[in-house]
Design a protein around this motif. Structure first.
Motif, PDB file in Angstrom:
ATOM      1  N   GLY A  75     -10.050  -8.979  -6.410  1.00 48.69           N
ATOM      2  CA  GLY A  75      -9.101  -8.246  -5.575  1.00 48.69           C
ATOM      3  C   GLY A  75      -9.400  -6.759  -5.522  1.00 48.69           C
ATOM      4  N   PHE A  76      -9.657  -6.162  -6.671  1.00 44.33           N
ATOM      5  CA  PHE A  76      -9.921  -4.730  -6.685  1.00 44.33           C
ATOM      6  C   PHE A  76     -11.320  -4.403  -6.158  1.00 44.33           C
ATOM      7  CE2 PHE A  76      -6.396  -4.846  -9.779  1.00 44.33           C
ATOM      8  CZ  PHE A  76      -5.577  -3.904  -9.164  1.00 44.33           C
ATOM      9  N   TYR A  77     -12.238  -5.366  -6.218  1.00 42.32           N
ATOM     10  CA  TYR A  77     -13.558  -5.127  -5.626  1.00 42.32           C
ATOM     11  C   TYR A  77     -13.476  -5.054  -4.102  1.00 42.32           C
ATOM     12  CZ  TYR A  77     -18.465  -5.740  -4.449  1.00 42.32           C
ATOM     13  OH  TYR A  77     -19.728  -5.573  -3.926  1.00 42.32           O
ATOM     14  N   THR A  78     -12.613  -5.892  -3.508  1.00 39.00           N
ATOM     15  CA  THR A  78     -12.399  -5.779  -2.063  1.00 39.00           C
ATOM     16  C   THR A  78     -11.813  -4.419  -1.700  1.00 39.00           C
ATOM     17  OG1 THR A  78     -10.207  -6.809  -2.251  1.00 39.00           O
ATOM     18  CG2 THR A  78     -12.078  -8.269  -1.843  1.00 39.00           C
ATOM     19  N   LYS A  83     -12.752   1.070   0.528  1.00 35.50           N
ATOM     20  CA  LYS A  83     -12.751   2.516   0.309  1.00 35.50           C
ATOM     21  C   LYS A  83     -14.135   3.117   0.568  1.00 35.50           C
ATOM     22  CE  LYS A  83      -8.530   3.474  -1.360  1.00 35.50           C
ATOM     23  NZ  LYS A  83      -7.635   4.526  -0.826  1.00 35.50           N
ATOM     24  N   ILE A  84     -15.183   2.459   0.033  1.00 38.45           N
ATOM     25  CA  ILE A  84     -16.543   2.979   0.214  1.00 38.45           C
ATOM     26  C   ILE A  84     -16.951   2.907   1.679  1.00 38.45           C
ATOM     27  CG2 ILE A  84     -18.966   2.607  -0.379  1.00 38.45           C
ATOM     28  CD1 ILE A  84     -18.060   1.632  -3.097  1.00 38.45           C
ATOM     29  N   LEU A  85     -16.618   1.814   2.358  1.00 30.44           N
ATOM     30  CA  LEU A  85     -16.931   1.712   3.781  1.00 30.44           C
ATOM     31  C   LEU A  85     -16.213   2.784   4.581  1.00 30.44           C
ATOM     32  CD1 LEU A  85     -16.848  -2.164   4.320  1.00 30.44           C
ATOM     33  CD2 LEU A  85     -18.842  -0.686   4.191  1.00 30.44           C
ATOM     34  N   ALA A  86     -14.976   3.098   4.200  1.00 28.69           N
ATOM     35  CA  ALA A  86     -14.233   4.150   4.901  1.00 28.69           C
ATOM     36  C   ALA A  86     -14.897   5.510   4.693  1.00 28.69           C
ATOM     37  CB  ALA A  86     -12.795   4.175   4.413  1.00 28.69           C
ATOM     38  N   GLY A  93      -9.360   4.618   4.925  1.00 29.80           N
ATOM     39  CA  GLY A  93      -9.324   3.281   4.364  1.00 29.80           C
ATOM     40  C   GLY A  93      -7.893   2.868   4.073  1.00 29.80           C
ATOM     41  N   PRO A  94      -7.698   1.814   3.292  1.00 30.82           N
ATOM     42  CA  PRO A  94      -6.340   1.395   2.919  1.00 30.82           C
ATOM     43  C   PRO A  94      -5.672   2.452   2.037  1.00 30.82           C
ATOM     44  CG  PRO A  94      -7.992   0.155   1.713  1.00 30.82           C
ATOM     45  CD  PRO A  94      -8.735   0.935   2.734  1.00 30.82           C
ATOM     46  N   SER A  95      -4.564   2.978   2.480  1.00 34.02           N
ATOM     47  CA  SER A  95      -3.902   4.047   1.729  1.00 34.02           C
ATOM     48  C   SER A  95      -2.382   3.980   1.802  1.00 34.02           C
ATOM     49  CB  SER A  95      -4.360   5.416   2.264  1.00 34.02           C
ATOM     50  OG  SER A  95      -4.061   5.528   3.644  1.00 34.02           O
ATOM     51  N   LYS A  96      -1.820   2.931   2.379  1.00 39.68           N
ATOM     52  CA  LYS A  96      -0.375   2.872   2.603  1.00 39.68           C
ATOM     53  C   LYS A  96       0.371   2.129   1.500  1.00 39.68           C
ATOM     54  CE  LYS A  96      -0.510   5.015   6.554  1.00 39.68           C
ATOM     55  NZ  LYS A  96       0.063   6.382   6.658  1.00 39.68           N
ATOM     56  N   VAL A  97      -0.213   1.065   0.979  1.00 44.39           N
ATOM     57  CA  VAL A  97       0.480   0.230   0.001  1.00 44.39           C
ATOM     58  C   VAL A  97       0.338   0.860  -1.375  1.00 44.39           C
ATOM     59  CG1 VAL A  97       0.670  -2.078  -0.987  1.00 44.39           C
ATOM     60  CG2 VAL A  97      -0.016  -1.789   1.395  1.00 44.39           C
ATOM     61  N   SER A  98       1.448   1.312  -1.954  1.00 44.12           N
ATOM     62  CA  SER A  98       1.458   1.961  -3.251  1.00 44.12           C
ATOM     63  C   SER A  98       0.647   3.262  -3.202  1.00 44.12           C
ATOM     64  CB  SER A  98       0.923   1.006  -4.332  1.00 44.12           C
ATOM     65  OG  SER A  98       0.995   1.616  -5.598  1.00 44.12           O
ATOM     66  N   TYR A  99       0.304   3.781  -4.380  1.00 44.54           N
ATOM     67  CA  TYR A  99      -0.423   5.045  -4.458  1.00 44.54           C
ATOM     68  C   TYR A  99      -1.883   4.832  -4.088  1.00 44.54           C
ATOM     69  CZ  TYR A  99      -2.503   9.250  -6.460  1.00 44.54           C
ATOM     70  OH  TYR A  99      -3.223  10.407  -6.637  1.00 44.54           O
ATOM     71  N   MET A 100      -2.362   5.477  -3.048  1.00 40.32           N
ATOM     72  CA  MET A 100      -3.740   5.402  -2.561  1.00 40.32           C
ATOM     73  C   MET A 100      -4.169   3.964  -2.238  1.00 40.32           C
ATOM     74  SD  MET A 100      -5.656   8.124  -5.059  1.00 40.32           S
ATOM     75  CE  MET A 100      -7.241   7.780  -4.308  1.00 40.32           C
ATOM     76  N   ILE A 102      -3.513   1.160  -3.903  1.00 40.48           N
ATOM     77  CA  ILE A 102      -3.939   0.395  -5.072  1.00 40.48           C
ATOM     78  C   ILE A 102      -3.508  -1.069  -4.975  1.00 40.48           C
ATOM     79  CG2 ILE A 102      -3.681   0.169  -7.567  1.00 40.48           C
ATOM     80  CD1 ILE A 102      -5.458   2.460  -6.766  1.00 40.48           C
ATOM     81  N   LEU A 103      -2.332  -1.315  -4.420  1.00 41.88           N
ATOM     82  CA  LEU A 103      -1.810  -2.682  -4.352  1.00 41.88           C
ATOM     83  C   LEU A 103      -2.151  -3.378  -3.042  1.00 41.88           C
ATOM     84  CD1 LEU A 103       1.713  -2.185  -5.962  1.00 41.88           C
ATOM     85  CD2 LEU A 103      -0.408  -2.905  -7.055  1.00 41.88           C
ATOM     86  N   GLN A 104      -3.072  -2.836  -2.276  1.00 45.54           N
ATOM     87  CA  GLN A 104      -3.456  -3.461  -1.005  1.00 45.54           C
ATOM     88  C   GLN A 104      -4.009  -4.870  -1.179  1.00 45.54           C
ATOM     89  OE1 GLN A 104      -3.071  -1.946   2.126  1.00 45.54           O
ATOM     90  NE2 GLN A 104      -3.588  -3.981   2.906  1.00 45.54           N
ATOM     91  N   PRO A 105      -4.850  -5.160  -2.195  1.00 45.13           N
ATOM     92  CA  PRO A 105      -5.332  -6.550  -2.354  1.00 45.13           C
ATOM     93  C   PRO A 105      -4.210  -7.559  -2.565  1.00 45.13           C
ATOM     94  CG  PRO A 105      -6.655  -5.051  -3.676  1.00 45.13           C
ATOM     95  CD  PRO A 105      -5.501  -4.266  -3.164  1.00 45.13           C
ATOM     96  N   PHE A 106      -3.179  -7.180  -3.324  1.00 44.51           N
ATOM     97  CA  PHE A 106      -2.062  -8.110  -3.545  1.00 44.51           C
ATOM     98  C   PHE A 106      -1.264  -8.318  -2.257  1.00 44.51           C
ATOM     99  CE2 PHE A 106      -2.976  -5.947  -7.549  1.00 44.51           C
ATOM    100  CZ  PHE A 106      -3.215  -7.036  -8.376  1.00 44.51           C
ATOM    101  N   SER A 107      -1.160  -7.263  -1.458  1.00 42.24           N
ATOM    102  CA  SER A 107      -0.484  -7.397  -0.164  1.00 42.24           C
ATOM    103  C   SER A 107      -1.247  -8.342   0.757  1.00 42.24           C
ATOM    104  CB  SER A 107      -0.345  -6.019   0.481  1.00 42.24           C
ATOM    105  OG  SER A 107       0.203  -6.122   1.775  1.00 42.24           O
ATOM    106  N   ASP A 108      -2.571  -8.182   0.808  1.00 40.84           N
ATOM    107  CA  ASP A 108      -3.379  -9.070   1.656  1.00 40.84           C
ATOM    108  C   ASP A 108      -3.320 -10.506   1.169  1.00 40.84           C
ATOM    109  OD1 ASP A 108      -4.080  -6.855   3.107  1.00 40.84           O
ATOM    110  OD2 ASP A 108      -5.942  -6.507   2.027  1.00 40.84           O
ATOM    111  N   ALA A 109      -3.395 -10.688  -0.154  1.00 42.82           N
ATOM    112  CA  ALA A 109      -3.342 -12.056  -0.692  1.00 42.82           C
ATOM    113  C   ALA A 109      -1.991 -12.705  -0.409  1.00 42.82           C
ATOM    114  CB  ALA A 109      -3.613 -12.028  -2.194  1.00 42.82           C
TER     115      ALA A 109
END
Length: 359
Positions: A75-78, A83-86, A93-100, A102-109
Motif C-alpha cells: 500500500g505505501f509503495y503505491t 509521489k515520485i511520478l508526480a 500527487g495524492p495530498s488530500k487524504v490525511s497529512y500529505m 499518507i492514508l491514500q492507499p487505505f482510501s483506494d483499497a
C-alpha cells in the motif's frame, strides 16, 4: 453538487459501511467460535493428559504478521510511486487524504473493495473468481524466501524455489485472461506467457553465475558470503544489468508492460475485473515488485539486513523511475532483445564466470 444525487451517495456510503462492519463481525465471530471450540475441547480432555489445543494462536500470529507487513508495504509503495511520478512529471500527487496523503492507499483499497465484483455473462465463473486469489497466493509465497539470518526455517534450495514461484506466477494471468472470454484479455495472457517463458532463460543463467560464485543455493548463505568477502555487484555488474531487465519483464513493468498496454489492449488481462478482484491483482503485482527488489539486494549487495533494506529501497525506486522515464517498446522488440541480445550476453558471462571460478 447535484442535490438529486445525494440520496444515492448516502445509500452507497451506508452500503460500504455495512459491508465493512459485516466483514469485521464475521472475523470476530469466527475467532470467538474457534475460542469456544478450544474451550470445549479442553474441558473434555482427561485429567493428567496433555491438553489438545485446537488452534496454536502464537503460530498463527507469527505466520500472519509477515504477510500483513507485506500488504502494508504494498500500500505505501503505491503511494511512494505516485509521489515520485508526480515529482518527475511536475504535477500534484495524492495530498488530500490525511497529512500529505499518507492514508491514500487505505482510501483506494476501501473504495475498490466496496465496489461490486462484476462477473461477465459469458465468462467461466470458477477460474474467473479463482485467478486473483491464485495470483496473490503465489506472490505472497515468494516472501517465504526472505533472507532472514535468524529464522527457524531455511530453504536449502531457495534459488530453485524462487525460479519455480516466478514461473508458476504466470498461471494466474493465463487463467484470468482465458476465463474472461475477451479478446483483449486473451491477448494479454498470451503475451504474458511468451514474455515470462522467454525471460526465464537468461534468469536461469544469472542464478547459475551467482550460485557458482557463492557455492550455495540459499539466499541467506549468499548474503553472508558477500559480508565476509565482496559484493557480487563488482565482478557481476553486467549480470546485474541483465537481471534488472529480466525483473522488469517478469513483473510486467514499463518499458515492458505489454501485458497491460492501455493503448493496445485497453487494459490487458484484467480488463474485465472490477472491485476487489482488480485490487487483489494489483496487490499481487506490486508484491512481486518488492520481492524482486529484496532478492536483487540480497544477491548483489548482500551483507547485514540493514544494508539489504537500503538497497531494496534503491531497487524499488528504480522500478518507478524507469516507468516515468522510458516509453513502452514494441512487443517484437522485446522478444528480439531477449533471444538475440540478453541470451548471448548471459552465455558469454556464464563462460567467463566458470573460467574465473576454476582458476
Amino acid at each position: 453538487m447535484n442535490y438529486k444525487a445525494k440520496p444515492s451517495l448516502i445509500m452507497v456510503s451506508v452500503e460500504c459501511l455495512f459491508k465493512t462492519l459485516s466483514s469485521v463481525a464475521v472475523f470476530f465471530g469466527a475467532s470467538i467460535l474457534l475460542s469456544l471450540c478450544q474451550v470445549s475441547a479442553d474441558s473434555f480432555t482427561p485429567l493428567g493428559s496433555t491438553k489438545a489445543a485446537l488452534v496454536d494462536w502464537v503460530g498463527v500470529v507469527v505466520g500472519v504478521i509477515p504477510f500483513v507487513g507485506v500488504l502494508l508495504a504494498v500500500g505505501f509503495y503505491t503511494l511512494l510511486e505516485r509521489k515520485i511520478l508526480a515529482i518527475i512529471m511536475i504535477r500534484k500527487g495524492p495530498s488530500k487524504v490525511s497529512y500529505m496523503g499518507i492514508l491514500q492507499p487505505f482510501s483506494d483499497a476501501g473504495k475498490l473493495l466496496c465496489k461490486e465484483f462484476i462477473v461477465p455473462t459469458r465468462a467461466n465463473v470458477g477460474p474467473f473468481i479463482l485467478a486473483p486469489a491464485l495470483m496473490l497466493t503465489i506472490s505472497l509465497l515468494g516472501w517465504l524466501l526472505y533472507p532472514y539470518k535468524s529464522a527457524e526455517v531455511f530453504y536449502v534450495f531457495g534459488v530453485i524455489l524462487f525460479m519455480v514461484i516466478t514461473s508458476v506466477s504466470v498461471y494466474g494471468v493465463m487463467m484470468s485472461g482465458w476465463a474472461s472470454n475477451s479478446k483483449y484479455s486473451l491477448l494479454g495472457a498470451v503475451r504474458a506467457m511468451a514474455q515470462s517463458i522467454s525471460y526465464e532463460i537468461p534468469m536461469g543463467f544469472i542464478f547459475f553465475c551467482v550460485v557458482l560464485c557463492s557455492g550455495v543455493f540459499m539466499f541467506q548463505e549468499i548474503s553472508v558470503f558477500q559480508q565476509s568477502s565482496f559484493f557480487f555487484f563488482l565482478p557481476l555488474c553486467v549480470v546485474m544489468v541483465v537481471w534488472m531487465l529480466c525483473m522488469l519483464a517478469e513483473t510486467n513493468r514499463a518499458p515492458f508492460d505489454f501485458v497491460e498496454g492501455e493503448s493496445e489492449l485497453v487494459s490487458g488481462y484484467n480488463v474485465e475485473y472490477s472491485g476487489g478482484g482488480f485490487a487483489v491483482m494489483f496487490i499481487a503485482e506490486y508484491s512481486s515488485i518488492l520481492l524482486s527488489s529484496v532478492m536483487s539486494a540480497a544477491m548483489f549487495f548482500g551483507g547485514n539486513e540493514a544494508l539489504i533494506g537500503v538497497f531494496m529501497m534503491v531497487f524499488a525506486v528504480f522500478f518507478v523511475v524507469i516507468r516515468a522515464s522510458l516509453p513502452r517498446l514494441r512487443y517484437d522488440k522485446l522478444m528480439s532483445l531477449c533471444w538475440t541480445v540478453l541470451l548471448c550476453v548471459m552465455l558469454m558471462a556464464s563462460v567467463c564466470v566458470v573460467v574465473l571460478v576454476s582458476v
